[in-house]
Design a protein around this motif. Structure first.
Motif, PDB file in Angstrom:
ATOM      1  N   PHE A 240      40.551 -29.323  38.360  1.00 18.14           N
ATOM      2  CA  PHE A 240      41.309 -28.284  37.658  1.00 18.14           C
ATOM      3  C   PHE A 240      40.330 -27.379  36.551  1.00 18.14           C
ATOM      4  CE2 PHE A 240      41.283 -31.710  34.526  1.00 18.14           C
ATOM      5  CZ  PHE A 240      41.886 -30.987  33.403  1.00 18.14           C
ATOM      6  N   GLN A 241      41.386 -26.421  36.237  1.00 16.27           N
ATOM      7  CA  GLN A 241      40.758 -25.433  34.985  1.00 16.27           C
ATOM      8  C   GLN A 241      41.914 -25.303  34.247  1.00 16.27           C
ATOM      9  OE1 GLN A 241      39.402 -22.278  37.993  1.00 16.27           O
ATOM     10  NE2 GLN A 241      40.950 -21.076  36.878  1.00 16.27           N
ATOM     11  N   LEU A 242      41.419 -24.690  32.862  1.00 14.88           N
ATOM     12  CA  LEU A 242      42.522 -24.218  32.027  1.00 14.88           C
ATOM     13  C   LEU A 242      42.334 -22.758  31.888  1.00 14.88           C
ATOM     14  CD1 LEU A 242      42.294 -26.858  29.243  1.00 14.88           C
ATOM     15  CD2 LEU A 242      44.076 -26.912  31.120  1.00 14.88           C
ATOM     16  N   THR A 243      43.358 -21.983  31.879  1.00 14.16           N
ATOM     17  CA  THR A 243      43.345 -20.386  31.675  1.00 14.16           C
ATOM     18  C   THR A 243      44.010 -20.165  30.333  1.00 14.16           C
ATOM     19  OG1 THR A 243      43.276 -20.273  34.134  1.00 14.16           O
ATOM     20  CG2 THR A 243      43.816 -18.491  32.910  1.00 14.16           C
ATOM     21  N   PHE A 244      43.265 -19.540  29.726  1.00 17.83           N
ATOM     22  CA  PHE A 244      44.095 -18.579  28.396  1.00 17.83           C
ATOM     23  C   PHE A 244      43.942 -17.312  28.701  1.00 17.83           C
ATOM     24  CE2 PHE A 244      41.729 -22.909  27.594  1.00 17.83           C
ATOM     25  CZ  PHE A 244      42.524 -23.665  26.857  1.00 17.83           C
ATOM     26  N   PRO A 245      45.174 -16.827  29.003  1.00 19.28           N
ATOM     27  CA  PRO A 245      45.046 -15.289  29.324  1.00 19.28           C
ATOM     28  C   PRO A 245      45.186 -14.410  28.328  1.00 19.28           C
ATOM     29  CG  PRO A 245      47.225 -16.176  29.970  1.00 19.28           C
ATOM     30  CD  PRO A 245      46.309 -17.347  29.319  1.00 19.28           C
ATOM     31  N   LEU A 246      45.709 -14.836  27.098  1.00 22.52           N
ATOM     32  CA  LEU A 246      46.047 -13.901  26.207  1.00 22.52           C
ATOM     33  C   LEU A 246      45.299 -14.506  24.740  1.00 22.52           C
ATOM     34  CD1 LEU A 246      49.896 -13.646  26.503  1.00 22.52           C
ATOM     35  CD2 LEU A 246      48.157 -12.429  27.302  1.00 22.52           C
ATOM     36  N   ARG A 247      44.855 -13.381  23.872  1.00 20.48           N
ATOM     37  CA  ARG A 247      44.490 -13.750  22.450  1.00 20.48           C
ATOM     38  C   ARG A 247      45.724 -14.064  21.574  1.00 20.48           C
ATOM     39  NH1 ARG A 247      39.117 -13.134  21.016  1.00 20.48           N
ATOM     40  NH2 ARG A 247      38.727 -11.597  22.563  1.00 20.48           N
ATOM     41  N   THR A 248      45.853 -15.421  21.496  1.00 21.11           N
ATOM     42  CA  THR A 248      47.234 -15.668  20.755  1.00 21.11           C
ATOM     43  C   THR A 248      46.532 -16.971  19.563  1.00 21.11           C
ATOM     44  OG1 THR A 248      47.958 -17.678  22.084  1.00 21.11           O
ATOM     45  CG2 THR A 248      48.659 -15.526  22.878  1.00 21.11           C
ATOM     46  N   ASN A 249      47.628 -17.448  18.881  1.00 20.76           N
ATOM     47  CA  ASN A 249      47.283 -18.486  18.230  1.00 20.76           C
ATOM     48  C   ASN A 249      48.210 -19.816  18.475  1.00 20.76           C
ATOM     49  OD1 ASN A 249      49.855 -17.692  17.125  1.00 20.76           O
ATOM     50  ND2 ASN A 249      49.466 -18.078  15.001  1.00 20.76           N
ATOM     51  N   TYR A 250      48.776 -19.688  19.611  1.00 20.25           N
ATOM     52  CA  TYR A 250      49.550 -20.808  20.098  1.00 20.25           C
ATOM     53  C   TYR A 250      49.320 -21.386  21.593  1.00 20.25           C
ATOM     54  CZ  TYR A 250      52.308 -17.032  22.208  1.00 20.25           C
ATOM     55  OH  TYR A 250      52.501 -15.792  22.992  1.00 20.25           O
ATOM     56  N   MET A 251      48.386 -20.651  22.206  1.00 27.81           N
ATOM     57  CA  MET A 251      47.952 -21.300  23.504  1.00 27.81           C
ATOM     58  C   MET A 251      46.622 -22.124  23.154  1.00 27.81           C
ATOM     59  SD  MET A 251      48.094 -18.244  26.294  1.00 27.81           S
ATOM     60  CE  MET A 251      49.682 -17.641  26.703  1.00 27.81           C
ATOM     61  N   TYR A 252      46.704 -23.222  23.650  1.00 27.51           N
ATOM     62  CA  TYR A 252      45.615 -24.403  23.501  1.00 27.51           C
ATOM     63  C   TYR A 252      45.940 -25.641  24.104  1.00 27.51           C
ATOM     64  CZ  TYR A 252      48.181 -27.089  19.971  1.00 27.51           C
ATOM     65  OH  TYR A 252      49.253 -27.834  19.355  1.00 27.51           O
ATOM     66  N   THR A 381      42.327 -14.360  16.294  1.00 23.11           N
ATOM     67  CA  THR A 381      41.455 -13.521  16.531  1.00 23.11           C
ATOM     68  C   THR A 381      40.293 -14.165  16.869  1.00 23.11           C
ATOM     69  OG1 THR A 381      40.606 -13.631  14.138  1.00 23.11           O
ATOM     70  CG2 THR A 381      41.929 -11.733  14.772  1.00 23.11           C
ATOM     71  N   GLN A 382      40.386 -15.497  16.807  1.00 23.29           N
ATOM     72  CA  GLN A 382      39.299 -16.586  16.965  1.00 23.29           C
ATOM     73  C   GLN A 382      39.616 -17.376  18.336  1.00 23.29           C
ATOM     74  OE1 GLN A 382      38.767 -18.675  13.160  1.00 23.29           O
ATOM     75  NE2 GLN A 382      37.159 -17.237  12.638  1.00 23.29           N
ATOM     76  N   ALA A 383      40.690 -16.818  19.030  1.00 23.48           N
ATOM     77  CA  ALA A 383      41.064 -17.716  19.925  1.00 23.48           C
ATOM     78  C   ALA A 383      40.252 -17.543  21.286  1.00 23.48           C
ATOM     79  CB  ALA A 383      42.600 -17.250  20.341  1.00 23.48           C
ATOM     80  N   PHE A 384      40.110 -18.324  22.169  1.00 22.45           N
ATOM     81  CA  PHE A 384      39.525 -18.126  23.493  1.00 22.45           C
ATOM     82  C   PHE A 384      40.327 -17.434  24.356  1.00 22.45           C
ATOM     83  CE2 PHE A 384      38.357 -19.960  27.681  1.00 22.45           C
ATOM     84  CZ  PHE A 384      37.062 -19.533  27.814  1.00 22.45           C
ATOM     85  N   VAL A 385      39.642 -16.633  25.182  1.00 25.86           N
ATOM     86  CA  VAL A 385      40.220 -15.831  26.165  1.00 25.86           C
ATOM     87  C   VAL A 385      39.378 -16.164  27.488  1.00 25.86           C
ATOM     88  CG1 VAL A 385      41.036 -13.684  26.971  1.00 25.86           C
ATOM     89  CG2 VAL A 385      41.284 -14.302  24.751  1.00 25.86           C
TER      90      VAL A 385
END
Length: 444
Positions: A240-252, A381-385
């Motif tokens: 499986f993989q994790l996807t972080f589509p948006l630069r937010t401060n709540y997806m993790y 601004t430091q979130a992974f996308v």
């Protein structure tokens, strides 16, 4: 003035010249200076020019020249002042028009589905530090709700693909229910946009409506996550993989297990991103008293860096091309020696990176965000996308052959003896998605 006497023209020929209302006071004011030049060949003759409309009375117009020179001079000065005031007013109006045009352009270019997702109203989420600070809070909220809806739609599209391969009436029915709820939410957001534009929503009503929408979003996230969990039986626990589509401060994502005290480590993962500038923070490990105990980050236009106890080494990775890459970083506390591998090949090394400092235990390991406080304080601004998979941690340095086996998806590749990549070891928050990992299938 130096070419000879001024020729008098019929009144109908003056349309191209100065306004008629200004000719009389201007000529009378300048008369004393022009008199000697005009009257050299005409004795003591005094010329008075009067502007007369085409259908006016010449005799009546001649009476206009009877005012004193001081009055006429005052009139000219007053006219000059009026002109200057009007010019200043026009300049101010032009500036106002430019500002309004710019604001209108920003409003027209902003649509509901282009705005960043808002889930920060839920308990435990930090303040969103992303975006234009001048944007009104209401517009920012709508913006974020719109992107959250878009993220949910993407997850439903993935579920549609899954249901086509594993068609069951229960899956299809639940998918339809979720799709209808998302459509209803979009209508609510659009209605809220119209209400805000018309000034109908008071701050209290706005807060209540925002709470209702976010509550529904939370419920949708949970139901979609439950549906996605139903796919686990159809794939290995590490596929499986994790996807972080948006630069937010709540997806993790949060690793359930903490790290032990380590005097050496190897951290490897598959990663895919095209985010610019900087893909953000693939992982961060914080301990009490030190938020930057162990961090991998690419922020802004800086190269990717590894931080150990807030000490930094720059890594020679080039991976934000939208393709899957395998990366590994190894380190030992003895002399702070480190090595960096990309796609199975060593691309850099160094020393004196936090030498003789052991990695401290009892911390929090987060994927996708950089921690400013233990387990939180995320900065968008430091979130992974991007996408991330096969995050493994060992408490020793891997050999070049072991790293190469991981990068080529060898069947003999090892899993991390400290942290192994498995769905049971990861908790997901804020709408980050979990899907089947395909990179190794493409290589094999």
């Amino acid at each position: 003035a130096g070419a000879g006497p001024e020729r008098a023209e019929p009144s109908g020929a003056m349309a191209a010249g100065p306004p008629r209302s200004l000719l009389l006071p201007l000529l009378l004011l300048l008369g004393p200076a022009l008199g000697p030049a005009l009257g050299q060949g005409l004795g003591q003759t005094r010329f008075i020019c009067t502007s007369v409309p085409l259908d006016g009375d010449v005799c009546a117009a001649s009476a206009l020249g009877t005012g004193s020179a001081e009055e006429l001079k005052g009139t000219v000065l007053q006219l000059r002042e009026t002109v200057l005031q009007q010019k200043e007013t026009i300049m101010n109006q032009k500036e106002t028009i430019r500002e309004l045009t710019a604001k209108l352009g920003r409003c027209e270019s902003q649509s509901v589905l282009e705005l960043p997702g808002e889930a920060k109203g839920r308990k435990g989420f930090a303040k969103n530090t992303m975006g234009d600070l001048s944007r009104p809070p209401a517009a920012e909220t709508l913006s974020q709700l719109g992107q959250t809806l878009q993220s949910l739609k993407t997850r439903l599209e993935n579920l549609e693909q899954f249901s086509r391969m594993n068609s069951t009436s229960q899956t299809n029915n639940l998918k339809d229910i979720l799709q209808n709820k998302i459509d209803d939410l979009e209508k609510q957001v659009l209605s809220r946009v119209n209400s805000l534009e018309e000034g109908k929503l008071s701050p209290r009503n706005e807060s209540e409506e925002r709470g209702k929408i976010e509550s529904t979003l939370t419920s949708l996230h949970q139901r979609i996550s439950d549906l996605e969990k139903g796919q686990k039986d159809n794939r290995p626990p590490d596929r499986f993989q994790l996807t972080f589509p948006l630069r937010t401060n709540y997806m993790y994502a949060k690793v359930k297990k903490s790290l032990p005290e380590m005097y050496a480590f190897s951290i490897c993962m598959w990663i895919k991103s095209s985010a610019s500038p900087g893909m953000g923070t693939p992982f961060s490990y914080a301990v009490p008293g030190q938020a930057n105990e162990l961090v991998l980050i690419e922020w802004g236009n800086n190269p990717m860096e590894i931080l150990i106890n807030d000490k930094v080494a720059k890594l020679p990775f080039v991976i934000n091309d939208g393709k899957w890459h395998h990366i590994c970083v190894t380190w030992t506390t003895r002399d702070g020696v480190w090595e960096a591998y990309q796609d199975g090949t060593q691309t850099g090394n160094g020393e004196n990176l936090a030498p003789y400092h052991p990695i401290k235990p009892q911390g929090v390991l987060v994927l996708g965000q950089e921690q400013d406080t233990l387990g939180g304080g995320f900065d968008a601004t430091q979130a992974f996308v991007g996408e991330l998979a096969h995050f493994n941690v060992w408490d020793r340095k891997l050999s070049p052959g072991e790293v190469y086996g991981l990068a080529t998806c060898s069947s003999k590749a090892l899993a991390g003896n400290v942290i192994a990549w498995a769905e049971a070891n990861i908790d997901i928050y804020g709408g980050a998605t979990k899907w089947t990992f395909e990179a190794c299938r493409q290589l094999n």
